[in-house]
Design an enzyme around this catalytic site. Structure first.
Site, PDB file in Angstrom:
ATOM      1  N   CYS A 182     -21.985  20.375  37.125  1.00 53.96           N
ATOM      2  CA  CYS A 182     -23.253  19.703  36.827  1.00 53.96           C
ATOM      3  C   CYS A 182     -22.893  18.289  36.408  1.00 53.96           C
ATOM      4  O   CYS A 182     -22.600  18.051  35.237  1.00 53.96           O
ATOM      5  CB  CYS A 182     -23.999  20.440  35.717  1.00 53.96           C
ATOM      6  SG  CYS A 182     -25.514  19.603  35.222  1.00 53.96           S
ATOM      7  N   ARG A 222     -26.659  24.520  41.367  1.00 57.98           N
ATOM      8  CA  ARG A 222     -26.741  25.921  41.819  1.00 57.98           C
ATOM      9  C   ARG A 222     -26.525  26.017  43.329  1.00 57.98           C
ATOM     10  O   ARG A 222     -27.170  26.803  44.021  1.00 57.98           O
ATOM     11  CB  ARG A 222     -28.086  26.561  41.430  1.00 57.98           C
ATOM     12  CG  ARG A 222     -28.345  26.662  39.935  1.00 57.98           C
ATOM     13  CD  ARG A 222     -29.424  27.686  39.595  1.00 57.98           C
ATOM     14  NE  ARG A 222     -30.725  27.338  40.088  1.00 57.98           N
ATOM     15  CZ  ARG A 222     -31.622  26.620  39.428  1.00 57.98           C
ATOM     16  NH1 ARG A 222     -31.348  26.192  38.205  1.00 57.98           N
ATOM     17  NH2 ARG A 222     -32.783  26.347  39.960  1.00 57.98           N
ATOM     18  N   ASP A 254     -31.369  30.384  43.691  1.00 55.53           N
ATOM     19  CA  ASP A 254     -29.974  30.187  43.285  1.00 55.53           C
ATOM     20  C   ASP A 254     -29.111  30.381  44.536  1.00 55.53           C
ATOM     21  O   ASP A 254     -29.002  31.490  45.045  1.00 55.53           O
ATOM     22  CB  ASP A 254     -29.593  31.191  42.197  1.00 55.53           C
ATOM     23  CG  ASP A 254     -28.235  30.886  41.565  1.00 55.53           C
ATOM     24  OD1 ASP A 254     -27.417  30.210  42.212  1.00 55.53           O
ATOM     25  OD2 ASP A 254     -28.017  31.324  40.428  1.00 55.53           O
ATOM     26  N   ARG A 256     -25.887  29.956  44.861  1.00 56.51           N
ATOM     27  CA  ARG A 256     -24.446  30.123  44.599  1.00 56.51           C
ATOM     28  C   ARG A 256     -23.920  31.449  45.119  1.00 56.51           C
ATOM     29  O   ARG A 256     -24.639  32.434  45.187  1.00 56.51           O
ATOM     30  CB  ARG A 256     -24.178  30.035  43.093  1.00 56.51           C
ATOM     31  CG  ARG A 256     -24.359  28.647  42.550  1.00 56.51           C
ATOM     32  CD  ARG A 256     -24.207  28.616  41.055  1.00 56.51           C
ATOM     33  NE  ARG A 256     -25.291  29.327  40.370  1.00 56.51           N
ATOM     34  CZ  ARG A 256     -25.397  29.400  39.054  1.00 56.51           C
ATOM     35  NH1 ARG A 256     -24.495  28.834  38.279  1.00 56.51           N
ATOM     36  NH2 ARG A 256     -26.411  30.035  38.502  1.00 56.51           N
TER      37      ARG A 256
HETATM   38  N1  LIG Z   1     -31.128  23.199  41.629  1.00 51.99           N
HETATM   39  C1  LIG Z   1     -31.051  22.982  40.316  1.00 51.99           C
HETATM   40  N2  LIG Z   1     -29.875  23.156  39.695  1.00 51.99           N
HETATM   41  C2  LIG Z   1     -29.825  22.960  38.367  1.00 51.99           C
HETATM   42  C3  LIG Z   1     -30.952  22.583  37.615  1.00 51.99           C
HETATM   43  N3  LIG Z   1     -30.567  22.456  36.322  1.00 51.99           N
HETATM   44  C4  LIG Z   1     -29.243  22.760  36.291  1.00 51.99           C
HETATM   45  N4  LIG Z   1     -28.802  23.066  37.506  1.00 51.99           N
HETATM   46  C5  LIG Z   1     -27.474  23.528  37.940  1.00 51.99           C
HETATM   47  O1  LIG Z   1     -27.299  24.845  37.456  1.00 51.99           O
HETATM   48  C6  LIG Z   1     -25.927  25.101  37.299  1.00 51.99           C
HETATM   49  C7  LIG Z   1     -25.722  25.592  35.882  1.00 51.99           C
HETATM   50  O2  LIG Z   1     -25.799  26.916  35.832  1.00 51.99           O
HETATM   51  P1  LIG Z   1     -24.746  27.726  34.887  1.00 51.99           P
HETATM   52  O3  LIG Z   1     -24.891  27.239  33.483  1.00 51.99           O
HETATM   53  O4  LIG Z   1     -23.394  27.799  35.517  1.00 51.99           O
HETATM   54  O5  LIG Z   1     -25.251  29.156  35.066  1.00 51.99           O
HETATM   55  P2  LIG Z   1     -26.503  29.883  34.619  1.00 51.99           P
HETATM   56  O6  LIG Z   1     -27.100  30.512  35.800  1.00 51.99           O
HETATM   57  O7  LIG Z   1     -27.388  29.012  33.800  1.00 51.99           O
HETATM   58  O8  LIG Z   1     -25.901  31.055  33.729  1.00 51.99           O
HETATM   59  P3  LIG Z   1     -25.153  31.042  32.328  1.00 51.99           P
HETATM   60  O9  LIG Z   1     -23.802  31.609  32.652  1.00 51.99           O
HETATM   61  O10 LIG Z   1     -25.938  31.969  31.483  1.00 51.99           O
HETATM   62  O11 LIG Z   1     -25.097  29.649  31.810  1.00 51.99           O
HETATM   63  C8  LIG Z   1     -25.205  23.794  37.545  1.00 51.99           C
HETATM   64  O12 LIG Z   1     -24.680  23.790  38.863  1.00 51.99           O
HETATM   65  C9  LIG Z   1     -26.314  22.763  37.416  1.00 51.99           C
HETATM   66  O13 LIG Z   1     -26.064  21.598  38.181  1.00 51.99           O
HETATM   67  C10 LIG Z   1     -32.192  22.414  38.302  1.00 51.99           C
HETATM   68  O14 LIG Z   1     -33.234  22.127  37.729  1.00 51.99           O
HETATM   69  N5  LIG Z   1     -32.187  22.628  39.644  1.00 51.99           N
HETATM   70 ZN   LIG Z   2     -26.665  20.987  34.019  1.00 49.88          ZN
END
Ligand SMILES: Nc1nc2c(ncn2[C@@H]2O[C@H](COP(=O)(O)OP(=O)(O)OP(=O)(O)O)[C@@H](O)[C@H]2O)c(=O)[nH]1
Ligand SMILES: [Zn+2]
EC number: 3.5.4.25
Length: 322
Positions: A182, A222, A254, A256
Site C-alpha cells: 500500500c 488488493r 478483493d 488478491r
Molecule cells: N482497491 C482498494 N484497495 C485498498 C483500499 N484501501 C486499502 N487498499 C489495499 O488493501 C490492501 C490492505 O489490505 P491488508 O491490510 O493486507 O489486508 P486486509 O484484507 O485488510 O486484512 P488484515 O490482514 O486483517 O489487515 C493493500 O493492498 C491496500 O493498498 C481501497 O479503498 N480500495
Molecule cells: Zn493502505
C-alpha cells in the site's frame, strides 16, 4: 487496444473506420444499464458494447472510467453484442487487472497485432509456482537488528515479493503476517487505511514472538494496482464505499491471490503458521494452498476520523473480524 492507452493517433491507426466495439467488465455493463439485454445478462461475462457513430475516444474513456460518471453523464443508449470469443474476452479483463489499467478495450476483429497472447498464457502469467528465491541478505530493521530479508521473483513478473524473517527459527509455527503493498499507507502515511500502522505493529508483534515472518506482497490496492486504487479513492470521494468502488471499476471486491504467500512460505520450508490477521479470507486462502494455520492472531489498531468508515466497511461487508 486498451481504451485508457489510446490517443487520437494510435486509435485512428488501430481502428481507421471507427468501427471497433468496446469490451468492458460485466459490472460496468450493469452501471451502463446493459445488464437486462440478453447479450449482457451473464454476470461472469464481460460485455461487448456495439460501436455507434457518436462513440469517439472521449466517450469511450467515459464508458471505461466510472470516476467520470458525475462530470460527464453518459449518453447512451448503449447496445450489447454477443461475445464470440468468451475465453479471450475474460483473459483480456484479467490482463487489464495485471497491468493495473481500466478493464476496457477497443476490439477489432481482424488485422495486425503487435503481440499475440493466449488465454492460457494470461492464466499462467501469475501462477505462484513460478516463484523462486532470488537472493537473501541480513537486514537490520528498527523492530529487530538481526532480521534477514529474502527476495522472490518469477521469470515473467517484474514485481518481486519479499519476506522478512525475524527471531531464531525453531520447530514451532512462526507468527506470520501477509502484508499487501500500500504505497499510500506504507510510505506516505495515508490516514485513509490502516496499512502503515498495521505494518509496524506486525513487525513488533513478530519481534516479540519466538520467531516469525512478514511477507510483503506486491498486491497494491488488493490486487488492482496503484492507479486503479486511486480511482477507487476518487469514487469514495463521490460517496461509494471501498467495496462498491472496486465493483464500479469492474474488478472483484478483493482481487488478491494468497497462493503467492503460500508458495513463499513453502520455499522457506514453513508448513504451518500463526497468522496475524483479521481477514478470514487470508486464513482460508493459505489453508486452500496447503499451509496450515494453527492460530489466528488479531491485529487491531485504533481508528482515525479518515479511516473509520473504511474499517466499518471491512467489518460489515468483507467479513473482517474487527
Ligand atoms: N482497491 C482498494 N484497495 C485498498 C483500499 N484501501 C486499502 N487498499 C489495499 O488493501 C490492501 C490492505 O489490505 P491488508 O491490510 O493486507 O489486508 P486486509 O484484507 O485488510 O486484512 P488484515 O490482514 O486483517 O489487515 C493493500 O493492498 C491496500 O493498498 C481501497 O479503498 N480500495
Ligand atoms: Zn493502505
Amino acid at each position: 487496444m486498451a481504451v485508457e492507452g489510446a490517443d487520437a493517433v494510435t486509435l485512428a491507426d488501430f481502428d481507421p473506420l471507427d468501427e471497433a466495439d468496446i469490451l468492458v467488465a460485466a459490472a460496468r455493463g450493469e452501471t451502463l444499464k446493459l445488464a437486462n439485454q440478453l447479450a449482457a445478462a451473464d454476470p461472469d461475462m464481460p460485455v461487448l458494447i456495439a460501436r455507434a457513430p457518436w462513440i469517439d475516444g472521449a466517450v469511450a474513456m467515459a464508458i471505461a472510467d466510472p470516476v467520470l460518471d458525475l462530470a460527464s453523464p453518459l449518453k447512451g443508449p448503449f447496445a450489447a453484442k454477443p461475445i464470440t470469443a468468451p475465453l479471450a474476452a475474460k483473459a483480456a479483463l484479467k490482463l487489464a487487472r495485471l497491468a493495473g489499467i481500466l478493464p476496457a478495450y477497443f476490439v477489432a476483429q481482424d488485422g495486425d497485432s503487435e503481440a499475440r497472447v493466449s488465454a492460457d498464457e494470461v492464466d499462467a502469467y501469475d501462477d505462484a509456482t513460478h516463484l523462486a528465491i532470488a537472493t537473501r541478505a541480513r537486514l537490520p530493521v528498527s523492530a529487530s537488528e538481526t532480521a534477514e530479508i529474502v527476495a522472490f521473483r518469477s521469470p515473467d513478473e517484474p514485481r518481486e515479493h519479499v519476506a522478512l524473517i525475524i527471531g531464531t527459527r525453531d520447530a514451532s509455527p512462526p507468527v506470520v503476517r501477509l502484508h499487501s503493498e500500500c504505497l499510500t499507507g506504507d510510505v506516505l502515511g495515508s490516514l485513509k487505511c490502516d496499512c502503515g500502522p498495521q505494518l509496524h505493529q506486525a513487525l513488533h508483534q513478530i519481534a516479540d514472538s519466538t520467531w516469525g515472518v512478514l511477507l510483503y506482497l506486491r498486491q497494491e490496492g488488493r490486487g488492482i494496482g496503484l492507479i486503479n486504487k486511486l480511482r477507487a479513492y476518487a469514487l469514495q470521494d463521490q460517496g461509494f464505499d471501498t467495496v462498491d468502488a472496486n465493483v464500479r471499476l469492474g474488478f472483484a471486491i478483493d482481487a488478491r491471490d494468497f497462493s503467492v504467500a503460500a508458495r513463499m512460505l513453502d520455499l522457506l520450508g514453513i508448513g504451518s503458521v500463526r497468522l496475524l490477521t483479521n481477514n478470514p479470507n487470508k486464513v482460508a486462502g493459505l489453508e486452500k494452498a496447503g499451509i496450515k494455520v494453527t492460530e489466528r492472531l488479531p491485529i487491531i489498531l485504533p481508528s482515525n476520523p479518515h479511516n473509520e468508515q473504511y474499517l466499518a466497511t471491512k467489518r460489515d461487508r468483507t467479513g473482517h473480524q474487527l
